[in-house]
Design a protein around this motif. Sequence first.
Motif, PDB file in Angstrom:
ATOM      1  N   LYS A  22     -23.717  26.364  17.754  1.00 49.12           N
ATOM      2  CA  LYS A  22     -24.660  27.548  17.739  1.00 49.12           C
ATOM      3  C   LYS A  22     -25.827  27.440  16.515  1.00 49.12           C
ATOM      4  O   LYS A  22     -26.929  28.053  16.726  1.00 49.12           O
ATOM      5  CB  LYS A  22     -23.951  28.794  17.531  1.00 49.12           C
ATOM      6  N   TYR A  23     -25.562  26.602  15.409  1.00 49.27           N
ATOM      7  CA  TYR A  23     -26.262  26.720  14.429  1.00 49.27           C
ATOM      8  C   TYR A  23     -26.982  25.283  13.945  1.00 49.27           C
ATOM      9  O   TYR A  23     -26.084  24.494  13.975  1.00 49.27           O
ATOM     10  CB  TYR A  23     -25.886  27.295  13.266  1.00 49.27           C
ATOM     11  N   ILE A  24     -28.095  25.254  13.450  1.00 46.66           N
ATOM     12  CA  ILE A  24     -28.716  23.986  12.854  1.00 46.66           C
ATOM     13  C   ILE A  24     -29.194  24.525  11.383  1.00 46.66           C
ATOM     14  O   ILE A  24     -29.987  25.600  11.581  1.00 46.66           O
ATOM     15  CB  ILE A  24     -29.930  23.475  13.457  1.00 46.66           C
ATOM     16  N   LYS A  56     -11.692  24.805   8.095  1.00 44.17           N
ATOM     17  CA  LYS A  56     -13.164  24.918   8.406  1.00 44.17           C
ATOM     18  C   LYS A  56     -14.004  25.309   7.140  1.00 44.17           C
ATOM     19  O   LYS A  56     -13.267  25.370   6.124  1.00 44.17           O
ATOM     20  CB  LYS A  56     -13.253  25.965   9.390  1.00 44.17           C
ATOM     21  N   LEU A  57     -15.201  25.358   7.282  1.00 45.32           N
ATOM     22  CA  LEU A  57     -16.166  25.961   5.949  1.00 45.32           C
ATOM     23  C   LEU A  57     -16.986  26.882   6.472  1.00 45.32           C
ATOM     24  O   LEU A  57     -17.525  26.796   7.773  1.00 45.32           O
ATOM     25  CB  LEU A  57     -16.814  24.659   5.645  1.00 45.32           C
ATOM     26  N   ILE A  58     -17.290  27.868   5.663  1.00 42.30           N
ATOM     27  CA  ILE A  58     -18.359  28.917   5.811  1.00 42.30           C
ATOM     28  C   ILE A  58     -19.414  28.534   4.898  1.00 42.30           C
ATOM     29  O   ILE A  58     -19.204  28.382   3.736  1.00 42.30           O
ATOM     30  CB  ILE A  58     -17.629  30.472   5.960  1.00 42.30           C
ATOM     31  N   VAL A  59     -20.429  28.534   5.509  1.00 45.71           N
ATOM     32  CA  VAL A  59     -21.796  28.094   4.795  1.00 45.71           C
ATOM     33  C   VAL A  59     -22.409  29.589   4.308  1.00 45.71           C
ATOM     34  O   VAL A  59     -22.654  30.437   4.984  1.00 45.71           O
ATOM     35  CB  VAL A  59     -22.832  27.507   5.718  1.00 45.71           C
ATOM     36  N   ASP A  60     -22.704  29.588   2.908  1.00 48.66           N
ATOM     37  CA  ASP A  60     -23.317  30.638   2.192  1.00 48.66           C
ATOM     38  C   ASP A  60     -24.951  30.278   2.142  1.00 48.66           C
ATOM     39  O   ASP A  60     -25.239  29.404   1.533  1.00 48.66           O
ATOM     40  CB  ASP A  60     -22.753  30.663   0.778  1.00 48.66           C
ATOM     41  N   MET A  61     -25.606  30.962   2.732  1.00 47.90           N
ATOM     42  CA  MET A  61     -26.937  30.746   2.772  1.00 47.90           C
ATOM     43  C   MET A  61     -27.860  31.810   1.683  1.00 47.90           C
ATOM     44  O   MET A  61     -27.142  32.641   1.070  1.00 47.90           O
ATOM     45  CB  MET A  61     -27.665  31.389   4.150  1.00 47.90           C
ATOM     46  N   ILE A  63     -22.014  31.376   9.464  1.00 47.66           N
ATOM     47  CA  ILE A  63     -22.195  30.024  10.080  1.00 47.66           C
ATOM     48  C   ILE A  63     -20.891  29.236   9.669  1.00 47.66           C
ATOM     49  O   ILE A  63     -20.586  29.062   8.224  1.00 47.66           O
ATOM     50  CB  ILE A  63     -23.325  29.197   9.257  1.00 47.66           C
ATOM     51  N   ILE A  64     -20.138  28.829  10.637  1.00 48.00           N
ATOM     52  CA  ILE A  64     -18.788  28.285  10.309  1.00 48.00           C
ATOM     53  C   ILE A  64     -18.891  26.767  10.717  1.00 48.00           C
ATOM     54  O   ILE A  64     -19.453  26.302  11.831  1.00 48.00           O
ATOM     55  CB  ILE A  64     -17.574  28.887  11.313  1.00 48.00           C
ATOM     56  N   VAL A  65     -18.674  25.835   9.684  1.00 42.97           N
ATOM     57  CA  VAL A  65     -18.508  24.576  10.254  1.00 42.97           C
ATOM     58  C   VAL A  65     -17.081  24.199  10.604  1.00 42.97           C
ATOM     59  O   VAL A  65     -16.065  24.465  10.119  1.00 42.97           O
ATOM     60  CB  VAL A  65     -18.740  23.588   8.949  1.00 42.97           C
ATOM     61  N   SER A  66     -17.161  23.536  11.799  1.00 39.89           N
ATOM     62  CA  SER A  66     -15.670  23.122  12.362  1.00 39.89           C
ATOM     63  C   SER A  66     -14.914  22.111  11.707  1.00 39.89           C
ATOM     64  O   SER A  66     -15.416  21.451  10.700  1.00 39.89           O
ATOM     65  CB  SER A  66     -15.993  22.500  13.650  1.00 39.89           C
ATOM     66  N   GLN A  67     -13.699  21.808  11.797  1.00 36.74           N
ATOM     67  CA  GLN A  67     -12.880  20.793  11.022  1.00 36.74           C
ATOM     68  C   GLN A  67     -13.457  19.565  11.256  1.00 36.74           C
ATOM     69  O   GLN A  67     -13.297  19.000  10.472  1.00 36.74           O
ATOM     70  CB  GLN A  67     -11.216  21.274  11.677  1.00 36.74           C
TER      71      GLN A  67
END
Length: 126
Positions: free
Chosen positions: A77-79, A95-100, A109-113
Amino acid sequence: MMTTLMNEKDTKKRTRILVKKGVEYILLKLEDVVFFYTEEKLVFAIDKMKQKYVVDKNLSMLEAGLDNTVFFRANRKYIVNINFVKGYKPYQKVKLIVDMTLPDLNHSIIVSQETAPYFRKWIAEM
């Protein structure tokens, strides 16, 4: 001559993208794009002023034309743009959650495993 020009254009990463706001088409600088995302089969760009634009390409087509040292495909879903990533934290252990850097965007914005190791490497190398 024309073939050479076309090949050069293909290999050069773009610095602007044509987006739509209402009925108006705007050339948006990629350096101003915080992230691209897809929702209900449409692709949007959010800029540093929190303006939302419609992009007439799917995320895969966009990703192919973007500089991968600046932009990262976080998930389906995200770039995201590295210049607007504040950091990241673990999410659900693997997983990771991105802090903007821009608050109040209301996007998780979740980055998969599977993608997380590549994201960590991308962040570390910038």
